[in-house]
Each structure stands twice: as structure tokens, then as C-alpha cells.
Write a protein that holds these residues in place. Structure first.
Motif, PDB file in Angstrom:
ATOM      1  N   LEU A  51       0.875  -1.416  -0.065  1.00 50.19           N
ATOM      2  CA  LEU A  51       0.216   0.068   0.334  1.00 50.19           C
ATOM      3  C   LEU A  51       0.458   0.953  -0.141  1.00 50.19           C
ATOM      4  CD1 LEU A  51      -2.669  -1.041   2.838  1.00 50.19           C
ATOM      5  CD2 LEU A  51      -3.104  -0.676   0.085  1.00 50.19           C
ATOM      6  N   THR A  52       1.871   0.319   0.596  1.00 50.60           N
ATOM      7  CA  THR A  52       2.828   2.526   0.849  1.00 50.60           C
ATOM      8  C   THR A  52       4.070   3.015  -0.942  1.00 50.60           C
ATOM      9  OG1 THR A  52       3.107   2.097   2.964  1.00 50.60           O
ATOM     10  CG2 THR A  52       4.563   2.941   1.775  1.00 50.60           C
ATOM     11  N   VAL A  53       4.389   1.739  -1.115  1.00 54.74           N
ATOM     12  CA  VAL A  53       5.204   1.500  -2.953  1.00 54.74           C
ATOM     13  C   VAL A  53       3.739   2.203  -3.333  1.00 54.74           C
ATOM     14  CG1 VAL A  53       5.479   0.605  -4.520  1.00 54.74           C
ATOM     15  CG2 VAL A  53       6.738   0.041  -2.046  1.00 54.74           C
ATOM     16  N   VAL A  54       1.946   1.453  -3.298  1.00 50.73           N
ATOM     17  CA  VAL A  54       1.791   2.454  -4.560  1.00 50.73           C
ATOM     18  C   VAL A  54       0.600   3.539  -4.163  1.00 50.73           C
ATOM     19  CG1 VAL A  54      -0.764   1.939  -5.427  1.00 50.73           C
ATOM     20  CG2 VAL A  54       0.670  -0.383  -5.512  1.00 50.73           C
ATOM     21  N   SER A  55       0.728   3.763  -3.282  1.00 47.39           N
ATOM     22  CA  SER A  55       0.300   5.257  -2.602  1.00 47.39           C
ATOM     23  C   SER A  55       1.023   5.986  -3.076  1.00 47.39           C
ATOM     24  CB  SER A  55      -0.486   5.459  -1.683  1.00 47.39           C
ATOM     25  OG  SER A  55       0.637   5.081  -0.271  1.00 47.39           O
ATOM     26  N   THR A  56       2.933   6.092  -2.449  1.00 47.63           N
ATOM     27  CA  THR A  56       3.524   7.168  -2.480  1.00 47.63           C
ATOM     28  C   THR A  56       3.865   7.340  -4.218  1.00 47.63           C
ATOM     29  OG1 THR A  56       4.965   6.534  -0.787  1.00 47.63           O
ATOM     30  CG2 THR A  56       5.948   7.132  -2.893  1.00 47.63           C
ATOM     31  N   ARG A  57       3.644   6.202  -5.034  1.00 47.90           N
ATOM     32  CA  ARG A  57       3.525   6.437  -7.177  1.00 47.90           C
ATOM     33  C   ARG A  57       2.491   7.062  -6.769  1.00 47.90           C
ATOM     34  NH1 ARG A  57       7.105   3.290  -9.970  1.00 47.90           N
ATOM     35  NH2 ARG A  57       6.368   4.394 -11.138  1.00 47.90           N
ATOM     36  N   LEU A  58       1.552   6.577  -6.702  1.00 49.02           N
ATOM     37  CA  LEU A  58       0.118   7.976  -7.132  1.00 49.02           C
ATOM     38  C   LEU A  58       0.538   9.033  -6.983  1.00 49.02           C
ATOM     39  CD1 LEU A  58      -2.943   5.652  -5.905  1.00 49.02           C
ATOM     40  CD2 LEU A  58      -2.836   6.641  -8.374  1.00 49.02           C
ATOM     41  N   VAL A  59       0.824   9.210  -5.683  1.00 49.19           N
ATOM     42  CA  VAL A  59       1.061  10.846  -5.080  1.00 49.19           C
ATOM     43  C   VAL A  59       1.711  11.428  -5.927  1.00 49.19           C
ATOM     44  CG1 VAL A  59       2.241  11.848  -3.410  1.00 49.19           C
ATOM     45  CG2 VAL A  59       0.666  10.525  -3.107  1.00 49.19           C
ATOM     46  N   LEU A  60       2.959  10.801  -6.144  1.00 53.76           N
ATOM     47  CA  LEU A  60       4.164  11.695  -6.709  1.00 53.76           C
ATOM     48  C   LEU A  60       3.500  11.248  -8.123  1.00 53.76           C
ATOM     49  CD1 LEU A  60       7.170   9.317  -5.623  1.00 53.76           C
ATOM     50  CD2 LEU A  60       6.641  11.632  -5.435  1.00 53.76           C
ATOM     51  N   GLU A  61       2.866  10.864  -9.199  1.00 52.39           N
ATOM     52  CA  GLU A  61       2.705  10.735 -10.340  1.00 52.39           C
ATOM     53  C   GLU A  61       1.813  12.098 -10.777  1.00 52.39           C
ATOM     54  OE1 GLU A  61       0.827   7.168 -12.553  1.00 52.39           O
ATOM     55  OE2 GLU A  61       3.125   6.297 -12.116  1.00 52.39           O
ATOM     56  N   ARG A  62       0.322  12.502  -9.523  1.00 54.26           N
ATOM     57  CA  ARG A  62      -0.499  13.546  -9.613  1.00 54.26           C
ATOM     58  C   ARG A  62       0.660  14.721  -9.211  1.00 54.26           C
ATOM     59  NH1 ARG A  62      -5.070  10.662  -5.725  1.00 54.26           N
ATOM     60  NH2 ARG A  62      -5.925   9.485  -7.844  1.00 54.26           N
ATOM     61  N   ARG A  63       1.316  14.361  -8.628  1.00 56.43           N
ATOM     62  CA  ARG A  63       2.774  16.020  -8.367  1.00 56.43           C
ATOM     63  C   ARG A  63       3.202  16.718  -9.767  1.00 56.43           C
ATOM     64  NH1 ARG A  63       5.363  15.494  -2.555  1.00 56.43           N
ATOM     65  NH2 ARG A  63       3.282  15.720  -1.571  1.00 56.43           N
ATOM     66  N   ARG A  64       3.122  15.612 -10.448  1.00 60.33           N
ATOM     67  CA  ARG A  64       4.302  15.969 -11.821  1.00 60.33           C
ATOM     68  C   ARG A  64       3.201  16.663 -13.041  1.00 60.33           C
ATOM     69  NH1 ARG A  64       7.528  10.306 -12.726  1.00 60.33           N
ATOM     70  NH2 ARG A  64       8.898  10.635 -11.035  1.00 60.33           N
ATOM     71  N   SER A  65       1.900  16.190 -12.688  1.00 61.06           N
ATOM     72  CA  SER A  65       0.500  16.119 -13.579  1.00 61.06           C
ATOM     73  C   SER A  65       0.358  17.593 -13.320  1.00 61.06           C
ATOM     74  CB  SER A  65      -0.564  15.278 -13.687  1.00 61.06           C
ATOM     75  OG  SER A  65       0.074  13.927 -14.117  1.00 61.06           O
TER      76      SER A  65
END
Length: 115
Positions: A101-115
Motif C-alpha cells: 500500500l505504501t509503494v502504490v500510494s507513494t507512486r500515485l502521489v508522485l505522479e499526481r504532483r508531476r501532472s
């Protein structure tokens, strides 16, 4: 539903399973319980909590054959070992689920910040 949403859902399952195993181990009582039959005075039989000095006849209830006997002390040790196994299993499942959950949610947050 996105792929990452599916991954989040799939990692929730090990978290729930880990919580279940940890709860089972934490709520296991100190009194040994006989899953088979305790022979009491005469022909009386019962199952459930054991008292010191009693013997539990273990049965394989699918075919009705005896699987052996355990004394009060042996049953207590077997239940303590089972609780230790549940703690270990629950800890691994919980750690795996939380890490996922940590890995997947961290990736989600990082990708949303890039957008």
C-alpha cells in the motif's frame, strides 16, 4: 477503475488477513480448549475448556478416527505454539500489505504532483 486502484484493493486483502491472524492470536485464552472429546467421570463426554489433569481425545471428525490424545499441559503448549504461529503469520501478512500500500500510494502521489 485504474490499475493502481486495483493494486491498492489487492494490497488491502493481506492487511485484513494479517489483522485477522493477529486478532486471533491476541484473543486466544490461556485455558486450553479441547477440540475433541474430554472423557470425564464414567461415560460422560464433553468438549471445550479443559481442567488440569484432564485428557483430550483428538479426533479427525471427517472420518471419525482417533488422532491421539493430549494432556492438559500438552494442549496448553500446542495452543501457545499455535498462537505464536498466528502472530508470525499475521505480522508477515500485515507487513506485506502495508509495504504494498505504501509503494502504490507513494507512486500515485508522485505522479499526481508531476501532472
Amino acid at each position: 477503475m485504474s490499475f493502481r486502484g486495483l493494486l491498492l484493493g489487492l494490497f488491502v486483502v493481506p492487511v485484513v488477513a494479517g489483522g485477522y491472524f493477529l486478532t486471533e492470536a491476541a484473543t486466544a485464552g490461556d485455558t486450553p480448549r479441547c477440540a475433541g472429546i474430554i472423557r470425564e467421570y464414567g461415560d460422560a463426554e464433553r468438549s471445550g475448556p479443559m481442567k488440569p489433569g484432564e485428557t483430550c481425545d483428538l479426533y479427525d471428525f471427517t472420518d471419525g478416527r482417533s488422532a491421539g490424545t493430549r494432556t492438559y499441559e500438552q494442549q496448553k503448549k500446542a495452543q501457545e505454539a499455535g498462537a505464536a504461529d498466528d502472530y508470525r503469520t499475521g505480522g508477515w501478512w500485515l507487513a506485506y500489505g502495508v509495504a504494498g500500500l505504501t509503494v502504490v500510494s507513494t507512486r500515485l502521489v508522485l505522479e499526481r504532483r508531476r501532472s
